[in-house]
Enzyme design. Structure first.
Site, PDB file in Angstrom:
ATOM      1  N   TRP A 203    -104.907 -71.251   3.211  1.00 33.19           N
ATOM      2  CA  TRP A 203    -104.404 -70.212   2.300  1.00 33.19           C
ATOM      3  C   TRP A 203    -105.575 -69.975   1.361  1.00 33.19           C
ATOM      4  O   TRP A 203    -105.890 -70.813   0.522  1.00 33.19           O
ATOM      5  CB  TRP A 203    -103.153 -70.732   1.580  1.00 33.19           C
TER       6      TRP A 203
ATOM      7  N   LYS B 214     -89.303 -59.569   0.116  1.00 35.56           N
ATOM      8  CA  LYS B 214     -90.309 -60.279  -0.672  1.00 35.56           C
ATOM      9  C   LYS B 214     -91.463 -59.360  -1.038  1.00 35.56           C
ATOM     10  O   LYS B 214     -92.013 -59.436  -2.115  1.00 35.56           O
ATOM     11  CB  LYS B 214     -90.818 -61.501   0.114  1.00 35.56           C
TER      12      LYS B 214
ATOM     13  N   CYS C  67    -102.867 -74.667   1.437  1.00 32.87           N
ATOM     14  CA  CYS C  67    -103.370 -75.095   2.736  1.00 32.87           C
ATOM     15  C   CYS C  67    -102.528 -76.246   3.286  1.00 32.87           C
ATOM     16  O   CYS C  67    -101.884 -76.969   2.532  1.00 32.87           O
ATOM     17  CB  CYS C  67    -104.806 -75.575   2.593  1.00 32.87           C
TER      18      CYS C  67
ATOM     19  N   ASN D 204    -107.721 -79.485   1.216  1.00 30.62           N
ATOM     20  CA  ASN D 204    -106.696 -78.748   0.488  1.00 30.62           C
ATOM     21  C   ASN D 204    -107.012 -78.942  -0.990  1.00 30.62           C
ATOM     22  O   ASN D 204    -107.284 -80.056  -1.407  1.00 30.62           O
ATOM     23  CB  ASN D 204    -105.324 -79.349   0.832  1.00 30.62           C
ATOM     24  N   GLY D 205    -107.015 -77.864  -1.777  1.00 38.03           N
ATOM     25  CA  GLY D 205    -107.286 -78.004  -3.207  1.00 38.03           C
ATOM     26  C   GLY D 205    -108.375 -77.045  -3.652  1.00 38.03           C
ATOM     27  O   GLY D 205    -108.737 -76.112  -2.919  1.00 38.03           O
TER      28      GLY D 205
ATOM     29  N   ARG E 130     -95.847 -73.170   4.568  1.00 40.55           N
ATOM     30  CA  ARG E 130     -96.625 -73.188   3.332  1.00 40.55           C
ATOM     31  C   ARG E 130     -97.415 -71.888   3.150  1.00 40.55           C
ATOM     32  O   ARG E 130     -97.977 -71.662   2.087  1.00 40.55           O
ATOM     33  CB  ARG E 130     -97.618 -74.369   3.358  1.00 40.55           C
TER      34      ARG E 130
ATOM     35  N   GLU F 287     -80.798 -60.424  -9.674  1.00 38.29           N
ATOM     36  CA  GLU F 287     -81.318 -60.555  -8.304  1.00 38.29           C
ATOM     37  C   GLU F 287     -80.591 -61.609  -7.486  1.00 38.29           C
ATOM     38  O   GLU F 287     -80.288 -61.395  -6.318  1.00 38.29           O
ATOM     39  CB  GLU F 287     -82.777 -61.026  -8.356  1.00 38.29           C
TER      40      GLU F 287
ATOM     41  N   GLU G 250     -87.019 -60.100 -18.024  1.00 37.41           N
ATOM     42  CA  GLU G 250     -87.244 -60.971 -16.863  1.00 37.41           C
ATOM     43  C   GLU G 250     -86.037 -61.882 -16.624  1.00 37.41           C
ATOM     44  O   GLU G 250     -85.622 -62.091 -15.490  1.00 37.41           O
ATOM     45  CB  GLU G 250     -88.541 -61.783 -17.072  1.00 37.41           C
TER      46      GLU G 250
ATOM     47  N   HIS H 139     -78.123 -49.799 -31.291  1.00 42.63           N
ATOM     48  CA  HIS H 139     -78.239 -48.390 -30.890  1.00 42.63           C
ATOM     49  C   HIS H 139     -77.457 -48.106 -29.613  1.00 42.63           C
ATOM     50  O   HIS H 139     -77.727 -47.114 -28.938  1.00 42.63           O
ATOM     51  CB  HIS H 139     -79.719 -48.021 -30.719  1.00 42.63           C
TER      52      HIS H 139
ATOM     53  N   LYS I 281     -83.886 -61.809 -13.203  1.00 40.86           N
ATOM     54  CA  LYS I 281     -83.697 -62.988 -12.351  1.00 40.86           C
ATOM     55  C   LYS I 281     -82.216 -63.190 -12.077  1.00 40.86           C
ATOM     56  O   LYS I 281     -81.813 -63.467 -10.955  1.00 40.86           O
ATOM     57  CB  LYS I 281     -84.285 -64.195 -13.076  1.00 40.86           C
TER      58      LYS I 281
HETATM   59  C1  F6R Z   1     -88.561 -60.163  -8.856  1.00 40.50           C
HETATM   60  C2  F6R Z   1     -89.435 -59.754  -7.773  1.00 40.50           C
HETATM   61  C3  F6R Z   1     -89.899 -58.351  -7.731  1.00 40.50           C
HETATM   62  C4  F6R Z   1     -91.422 -58.327  -7.624  1.00 40.50           C
HETATM   63  C5  F6R Z   1     -91.918 -56.888  -7.413  1.00 40.50           C
HETATM   64  C6  F6R Z   1     -93.428 -56.805  -7.402  1.00 40.50           C
HETATM   65  O1  F6R Z   1     -88.180 -61.497  -8.742  1.00 40.50           O
HETATM   66  O2  F6R Z   1     -89.779 -60.545  -6.925  1.00 40.50           O
HETATM   67  O3  F6R Z   1     -89.465 -57.639  -8.832  1.00 40.50           O
HETATM   68  O4  F6R Z   1     -91.950 -58.878  -8.784  1.00 40.50           O
HETATM   69  O5  F6R Z   1     -91.413 -56.383  -6.214  1.00 40.50           O
HETATM   70  O6  F6R Z   1     -93.963 -57.558  -6.365  1.00 40.50           O
HETATM   71  P1  F6R Z   1     -95.495 -57.933  -6.349  1.00 40.50           P
HETATM   72  O7  F6R Z   1     -95.724 -58.841  -7.503  1.00 40.50           O
HETATM   73  O8  F6R Z   1     -95.702 -58.612  -5.028  1.00 40.50           O
HETATM   74  O9  F6R Z   1     -96.263 -56.662  -6.475  1.00 40.50           O
END
Ligand code: F6R
Length: 609
Positions: free
Chosen positions: A74, A604, A2, A98-99, A27, A489, A482, A505, A486
């Site tokens: 939020w 995103k 928020c 907020n909180g 935010r 990406e 992961e 293997h 990262k």
């Molecule tokens: C990796 C990333 C993507 C999301 C994936 C799922 O850094 O951002 O691999 O994790 O697209 O997204 P959500 O979690 O929003 O379903």
């Protein structure tokens, strides 16, 4: 997260509040509102959705006055709606918050039994009612706030206006930031410096437990005991863009550093320490229903799928429950053997990922009970699921997911603890042991973040490499995936995550001096095996970056770089390793001069197949 804004002075408040709310838009929010105090009245305007909706409401029914507070919400408690938007009113006062108030349900029941009527589903409204109760016997709002603070468990920043104190805004905080400032025209407050910069660069960051009274030409600050406090304003040199990022160079770095807070917020109010149980009211599932669940499934995509894979190890090792983990896009097109009474857990930051949603719908169609672990409150997945555990990460703006992963793993710890206690495979003592150790995680993550320089210097040496291999075993196999995800990406370096035992293997054929290998090697029962894998890599001249447990010096002479995480129970290592790998990927991408927040070709929220 928020956003809060407030102004008291000589100018008309509405334009200042709206411009402040715009500055806080970054935010993330799902509704907005403001309140103005004028001529013995408190007027509130709120709306769901974007600020333009609030502007439209104000256009139709305008309000005037030079004392006001505003808020972008939020959602954490209660869906995004006009009713749940702030400000909230009780009697002669309004407030924005907020909180998270952990004990809001207990307080709400108590207030309802005293005759208070609630209009929203929020935790915030309890603060308004508590304050208006106290104000019946207390003449000063600042003192009432101090009294109410003793009853609140959780964290908050609040700004309050009362008809009893015209021309004033009283603010306080505990655990959530609040900034105040003064210029020739009036006093300002906000949840971060961003909206204040166009009015003043001399600001005061309120401390926990302090209360401040803002008036047109002065600000009075009181310490937690109610004693007046001398204060020294700080000069802010950031520009507005840097301020949005909290002084960090980009959102990804800010979000990585928010993780200790995310862990606390996701745990907050969700356990009963005495009984060693998790308390998850939004699960909307009775103990009998949970006991009756025939089979458990987790479905997710990308980073959320990695969190799900961690969940598999937690379910199996902590509570001895078998669980099937699937990728959303695979699950939806299989003919999965899911049945009524199965528990289907969908994990998603956005709650809008098309494949995860389609999988959840399919599971529901086949009679399974759907539980969502989601960050975005009110998202499609959260609305369609039978039960929800919200990860309280605030908006994740950087495209690469960091803090959302941590929130998801914490939600899984809570869920597994809940299942373990319901099935009585975990005793109250064991439950308390886990809770004690979950609560240590924020400090342990801080500890890793403090060693960022070390990871940055490793990153500098490898930023020009074209391939990376990440190896992990057991619960850290998904963390190898992961770490590799990262890196690819945001740095566009080809990276593979592998179960360390699989190396011989196939991938071992790739290993040479040009292939840095990141090995996750905690002190667990697979330690010896991880070390053997590391030796095999070393024998082929690959540079080795070993992530180990503190106190383990056996690899100092073998690996090229050793980075130690706190020595914790093996099931608690994933978040700690992940934070280290996030920093490694981040610094490599920065060395390569890339835009870490907006990597090419990625969105995103993947709302299409
Ligand atoms: C990796 C990333 C993507 C999301 C994936 C799922 O850094 O951002 O691999 O994790 O697209 O997204 P959500 O979690 O929003 O379903």
């Amino acid at each position: 997260m928020c956003g809060i804004i407030g102004y008291v002075g000589r100018e008309s408040a509405v334009p200042i509040l709206l411009s402040g709310l715009r500055r806080l838009e970054y935010r993330g929010y799902d509704s907005a509102g403001l309140a103005i105090q004028h001529n013995g009245n408190l007027e509130i305007r709120r709306s769901e959705g974007k600020l333009s909706n609030l502007e439209a409401v104000l256009h139709k029914t305008s309000i005037e006055g030079s004392t006001g507070i505003g808020h972008t919400r939020w959602a954490t408690h209660g869906r995004p709606s006009e009713q749940n938007a702030h400000p909230h009113r009780s009697g002669d006062l309004v407030l924005v918050h907020n909180g998270i108030i952990e004990n809001f349900l207990t307080l709400r029941h108590q207030l309802e039994s005293e005759g208070h009527r609630f209009e929203s589903e929020t935790d915030t409204e309890v603060i308004a009612h508590l304050l208006s109760s106290v104000m019946k016997r207390e003449s000063r709002l600042d003192q009432a706030i101090r009294q109410v603070a003793h009853e609140l468990h959780g964290n908050y920043a609040i700004a309050v206006m009362s008809l009893a104190e015209p021309g004033r805004i009283v603010v306080s905080r505990s655990g959530c930031p609040l900034v105040i400032g003064l210029n020739g025209t009036g006093a300002f407050l906000a949840s971060d410096v961003t909206p204040l910069l166009e009015y003043t660069r001399e600001v005061l960051f309120l401390e926990d437990g302090e209360v401040a009274i803002l008036q047109e030409s002065e600000i009075k600050v009181f310490d937690p005991e109610g004693q007046p406090k001398e204060y020294q304003a700080e000069t802010i040199h950031w520009d507005a863009e840097a301020a949005e990022k909290g002084g960090y160079p980009d959102f990804m770095m800010k979000e990585i550093h928010e993780q200790p807070q995310v862990i606390m917020d996701t745990l907050r109010g969700r356990f009963n320490y005495e009984s060693g149980e998790a308390d998850l009211p939004d699960l909307v599932m009775t103990k009998e229903e949970l006991l009756g669940a025939r089979r458990f499934w987790i479905v997710a995509c990308g980073t959320s799928w990695h969190a799900g894979l961690v969940g598999k190890y937690l379910f199996e090792e902590m509570v001895r429950r078998p669980i099937q983990v699937d990728i959303g896009s695979e699950f939806r097109y299989r003919d999965p053997m899911i049945q009524p009474n199965d528990l289907f857990i969908a994990i998603s930051q956005s709650g809008e990922t098309a494949d995860t949603l389609a999988a959840a719908r399919e599971a529901k169609r086949r009679g399974a009970r759907v539980l969502a672990i989601v960050n975005a409150v009110g998202s499609t997945l959260a609305r369609e699921a039978d039960g929800v555990i919200y990860t309280r990460c605030g908006p994740e703006i950087s495209v690469a997911s960091t803090k959302a992963f941590t929130g998801q793993v914490i939600a899984l710890y809570l869920l597994v603890l809940h299942v373990g206690r319901v099935h009585e495979v975990l005793s109250p003592e064991e439950g308390r042991w886990w809770l004690d150790h979950f609560l240590l995680l924020p400090g342990q993550v801080e500890h890793i973040l403090k060693q960022e320089n070390m990871i940055e210097s490793i990153a500098k040496q490898y930023a020009k490499k074209r391939n990376f291999l990440y190896l992990g075993r057991g619960i850290n196999y998904p963390i190898a995936l992961e770490g590799a995800l990262k890196l690819k990406e945001i740095s566009y370096i080809h990276a593979e995550g592998y179960a360390a035992g699989e190396m011989k293997h196939g991938p071992i054929a790739l290993i040479d001096s040009e292939m840095p290998v990141v090995v996750l090697s905690p002190k667990d029962r697979l330690y010896e095996k991880s070390v053997s894998n590391l030796m095999e890599v070393r024998a082929r001249s690959a540079p080795v970056i070993a992530f180990v447990s503190e106190g383990d010096h056996a690899l100092d002479q073998v690996a090229d770089h050793v980075f130690a995480i706190p020595d914790v129970h093996p099931l608690l290592t994933p978040i700690l390793f992940t934070v280290g790998l996030q920093l490694l990927a981040y610094h490599i991408a920065v060395q390569r001069g890339l835009d870490v927040d907006r990597p090419r070709n990625l969105a995103k929220s993947v709302t299409v197949e």
